[in-house]
Design an enzyme around this catalytic site. Structure first.
Site, PDB file in Angstrom:
ATOM      1  CD  GLU A 197      33.565  48.823  24.370  1.00 50.02           C
ATOM      2  OE1 GLU A 197      34.429  47.734  24.087  1.00 50.02           O
ATOM      3  OE2 GLU A 197      33.598  48.799  25.719  1.00 50.02           O
ATOM      4  CD  GLU A 213      33.964  44.126  26.497  1.00 54.00           C
ATOM      5  OE1 GLU A 213      35.273  43.484  26.703  1.00 54.00           O
ATOM      6  OE2 GLU A 213      33.637  44.591  25.380  1.00 54.00           O
TER       7      GLU A 213
END
Ligand code: FCB
Length: 478
Positions: free
Chosen positions: A384, A196
Site C-alpha cells: 500500500e 497492518e
C-alpha cells in the site's frame, strides 16, 4: 550515466541551465532515468469492507465493522460500509477500469464472515463463490490476484467470545485460511495473512477509534498482540498445508518507517536500530522469532506470556514481505541506551488531506532498504502507498488531483532510487483504486485514483489515474 553524474564529472554545474538533453553528445546518452526493472508488478489495492457493500447478501455473517459502524458516534457522519462502492455487484466494470489503467496485479481481501458467517463451524460456499467469480474475471483480463485473508472484518460471533483477546481466534483464523486456500485451488497463488497488525491492534483495542472500539490496559493489549502474531504464524502454516507447491505467502505490514532525518552515517545506523525496536511486537518477532529485550523490559509486568514453540510458529518463513507505507518516522542517533531517538514533527509539518498522512517520500527508499539490510529479506512488495486529497469534480467533469500526483511522483521516485540500487522490491500496489469507506473517516477522506460518486456509484478516473497509467505503460517515471 545519470544526468547529475554527467554534470559532476563534466564540471559543468555553472552552465547547467544551458544544457538540454538534446545537446548531449550521443556517446553520453544515459539509460532512461527513473525506470524500473522489466516485469515490475504495478498494481492497486482495496479491502472487502471498504468496497464491497452487499453486507446482507448470499449468507454473509456480521463483522465487527458492521457493528461498529452502526454504533452512533463511532464513524464520521454515521457512515457505514453497507453499500460502499457496491463492488460486490460492479466488480466486472471495475476490473475493466483496472485493465484500462494497465494494472498487472490487484490486491483485494476476503471477508471472513462471508466464508464462515459465525467465524468457525459451517462454511458458506456462496461467500467464496463471489471471490471465485471475481478472480476468474481478473485472470480473464490478465491481472494477477493478490489475496489478503484478513483486512479487519472479524466475524462478530468471534468478538463476542473475546475476539483477538481469545487465543482460540488465532486458531479459528488459521482454519478459515486453510479452508479458503484449499477451496480457491489454483485460482489464487499469492496470499497475505493479515493487513497492518499494528493498525488493528492499536486502533481497535488501545485507542478504540476502530472496531471493536476497546481500550485495553497494557497487559491485556500485549497478550492480544501476541495472539495476533500467533494467528499470523498459524495461518502461514495452514496456508502451506492447504496450498500447492506454487502457493506463496506473505504479510502486508505497516512497519514503522524509521527514516534518518538527515542522511548521515550515524543517523542511518540509528534508523536500522530503531526499525527493530519500534517494530518489536510485530515485524521483528515475525522476522527473528523473539521479542527484543528492550520491548519486554519496557512492558515489565505487562509483558505477554508466550512459549518458545509459539515463537517458532510466529516466525514461520515467508515467501515475500509486503510493506504498507504512507508516512516517515524520523530518527536520529542519540547517546542513550537505545542508540537512537525519534524526532517529533512540528505542527507546520506538511500532510495530505488526512492529518495523519505526513509527507516524506524518502521513507519509500529507506524502509525497504533497511528491511533488506537488517533482516536480509529477499523479496518485497509495497502493498500500500497512496494518499487522500480533497477531490472535487471540476466544471469540465474532470478531477484535478494534482496534489496526489505530486505525492505519488515523489514517493515512486524514491522507490525507484532503492530498486535501482538493488533493493529487491518487485512490485507496488497503489492505495487505492477507488474512493472507498475510509474506516472511522467514513466517505469523507478519498484515497482513490478513480473518483466515486457515492449517490450514483458513477466512477470518474482522476488526473492521478492518467499519471499512474503513464508510469505503468513506460515502466518508468520519465
Ligand atoms: C491503511 C489501511 C487501508 C486504508 C489506508 C488509507 O492503513 O490498510 O485499509 O484505510 O490505510
Amino acid at each position: 550515466m545519470q544526468r547529475r553524474d554527467f554534470l559532476k564529472t563534466g564540471g559543468l554545474l555553472a552552465a547547467a541551465s544551458s544544457i538540454t538533453p538534446g545537446l548531449l553528445p550521443a556517446a553520453q546518452a544515459k539509460p532512461v532515468e527513473g525506470s524500473f526493472p522489466s516485469g515490475f508488478l504495478w498494481g492497486s489495492a482495496t479491502a472487502s469492507y471498504q468496497v464491497e457493500g452487499a453486507v446482507h447478501e448470499d449468507g454473509r455473517g456480521t463483522s465487527i465493522w458492521d457493528t461498529f459502524s452502526h454504533t452512533p458516534g463511532k464513524v464520521y457522519q454515521g457512515d457505514t460500509g453497507d453499500v460502499a462502492d457496491d463492488f460486490y455487484h460492479r466488480y466486472k466494470d471495475d476490473i475493466a477500469l483496472m485493465k484500462a489503467l494497465g494494472l498487472k496485479t490487484f490486491r483485494f481481501s476476503i471477508a471472513w464472515p462471508r466464508v464462515f458467517p459465525m467465524g468457525t463451524g459451517a462454511p458458506n460456499p456462496k461467500g467464496l463463490d463471489f471471490y471465485k467469480r471475481m478472480v476468474e474475471e481478473l485472470r480473464a483480463n490478465g491481472i494477477e490476484p493478490y489475496c489478503t485473508l484478513y483486512h479487519w472484518d472479524l466475524p462478530q460471533a468471534l468478538e463476542v467470545k473475546g475476539g483477538w483477546q481469545n487465543r482460540d481466534t488465532a486458531t479459528a483464523f488459521a482454519e478459515y485460511c486453510g479452508y479458503t486456500v484449499k477451496n480457491l485451488g489454483s485460482l489464487v497463488t499469492n496470499y497475505m495473512t493479515m493487513n497492518e497488525m499494528r493498525s488493528f491492534v492499536e486502533l481497535g483495542y488501545k485507542t478504540g477509534m476502530h472496531a471493536p472500539g476497546l481500550q485495553l490496559d497494557p497487559a491485556k493489549l500485549a497478550q492480544l498482540n501476541h495472539y495476533v502474531v500467533l494467528g499470523h504464524g498459524l495461518a502461514v502454516q495452514a496456508i502451506r498445508a492447504a496450498g500447492s507447491a506454487k502457493t506463496r505467502v506473505g504479510i502486508p505490514d505497516n512497519a514503522t518507517a524509521t527514516t534518518p532525518v538527515i542522511e548521515t552515517a550515524e543517523n542511518i545506523k540509528a534508523a536500522g536500530t530503531a526499525l527493530r525496536e519500534e517494530n518489536a511486537m510485530f515485524l521483528t518477532v515475525l522476522m527473528e522469532g523473539k521479542y527484543t529485550d528492550a520491548y519486554l523490559a519496557r512492558l515489565g509486568a505487562a509483558a505477554p506470556k508466550f512459549t518458545s514453540e509459539e515463537l517458532k510458529i510466529i516466525s514461520s518463513p515467508l515467501d515475500y514481505l509486503g510493506l504498507n507505507l504512507y508516512t516517515p518516522t524520523y530518527v536520529r542517533a542519540a547517546s542513550n541506551a537505545l542508540g537512537y531517538e525519534l524526532v517529533p514533527n512540528p505542527k507546520s509539518y506538511p500532510h495530505m488531506a488526512s492529518p495523519w498522512l505526513t509527507i516524506g517520500p524518502e521513507a519509500l527508499y529507506w524502509l525497504p532498504k533497511l528491511v533488506h539490510q537488517v533482516w536480509n529479506v529477499k523479496e518485497m512488495y509495497i502493498t500500500e502507498n497512496g494518499c487522500s486529497s480533497d477531490d472535487v469534480i471540476a466544471s469540465d467533469g474532470h478531477v484535478y488531483d494534482s496534489d496526489r500526483v505530486m505525492y505519488l511522483r515523489n514517493y515512486i521516485t524514491q522507490l525507484q532510487r532503492g530498486v535501482s540500487e538493488g533493493v529487491p522490491v518487485k512490485g507496488y500496489f497503489l492505495w487505492s483504486l477507488l474512493d472507498n469507506y475510509e474506516w472511522a473517516d467514513g466517505y469523507e477522506k478519498r484515497f482513490g485514483i478513480i473518483y466515486v460518486d457515492f449517490t450514483t456509484q458513477k466512477r470518474t478516473p482522476k488526473l492521478s489515474s492518467e499519471f499512474y497509467r503513464t508510469v505503468i505503460a513506460r515502466n518508468s517515471l520519465a
